[in-house]
Design an enzyme around this catalytic site. Sequence first.
Site, mmCIF file in Angstrom:
data_model
loop_
_atom_site.group_PDB
_atom_site.id
_atom_site.type_symbol
_atom_site.label_atom_id
_atom_site.label_comp_id
_atom_site.label_asym_id
_atom_site.label_seq_id
_atom_site.Cartn_x
_atom_site.Cartn_y
_atom_site.Cartn_z
ATOM 1 N N GLY A 15 52.073 -43.213 48.013
ATOM 2 C CA GLY A 15 51.213 -42.040 47.915
ATOM 3 C C GLY A 15 49.767 -42.412 47.648
ATOM 4 C CE LYS A 176 60.109 -50.784 55.201
ATOM 5 N NZ LYS A 176 59.519 -49.459 54.969
ATOM 6 C CB SER A 247 60.258 -50.040 46.616
ATOM 7 O OG SER A 247 61.434 -50.129 47.398
#
Length: 314
Positions: A15, A176, A247
């Site tokens: 973001g 991915k 992540s």
Amino acid sequence: MEARRIAVIGSGAIGGVLAAAAHDLGHQVTLCARTPFDRLSLETPDGTAEVPVPVVTEPDAVGDVDWVLLTTKVPDVAGARPWLERLDAPGTPVVVVQNGIEHRESVADMGLSAPVLPALIYVAAERVRPGHVVRRSPGTMLVEPGEVGTRFAALLAGSPVEVSVAEDFAAAAWRKLLSNVGANPITALTLRRLDVFDVPEVRDLGAALLDEALAVARAEGAALTRADVDAVVSGFTSDFPRENGSSMLYDRLAGLPTEHEHITGAVVRAARRHGIPVPRNETVLALMRGLRPTRLPASVAELRPSCASNPPKP
């Protein structure tokens, strides 16, 4: 391009990167956050700069917009529902920027009238604290083909995030997913960054996880080959700085839920539909399910290096 009004839902690494990219192009960006903070700062290899975008914590504080970028992790999509319902309009596309292969499914039960555009992003980025994002590499995005995808690519043209239309988006999403299936759970379980793949046995485990996922991807109709696996395995040790994490690692360090159900879990669920054995992915998934989401005490210098000290490889 004419300035557009953009709402970015989610104030994590992705973001922050996208909000800064859109703002730098002159778009009117509003950052929709769960955790309040005063300002957004983006640290890059060129230095740290403040990004003067408004940060709001209530859906009613956002006016009408032209685009919505949903950048939350998949487990947090339900919490974004008030934002999505407030901003929903037939002419306001929702770009779902997430890991995994279930972009539309993650918002399907909300009954949105807006067109949904699945998107993939590749970028070395980390939120080290609320309002401070480190971007260690330029970003690239892939979106579905079509009129909305083409318009979105034009929206961010010229920014540090290069957007391309993937003619075979399903294959791109599985490609991915291959990179996530190997790196994410292994770094999260070992609490190490990509340097963990310098250990031969760990690198072999990562390759085995990818081999299983490749068989599943092919059964799902994705046009992938062994070359896709080889490229990801090579990337474990050559394509990215050893100090980069994943992540899942960052979420585990922060005591947040991880996306294992939507990465490794997606492989296991699809494998069961096709009757394909994936014992290593099943084992990794069981271990991830056994972790407790507790914030871990970690040295900032050891586990969260600065951007300036770790420039991306050319």
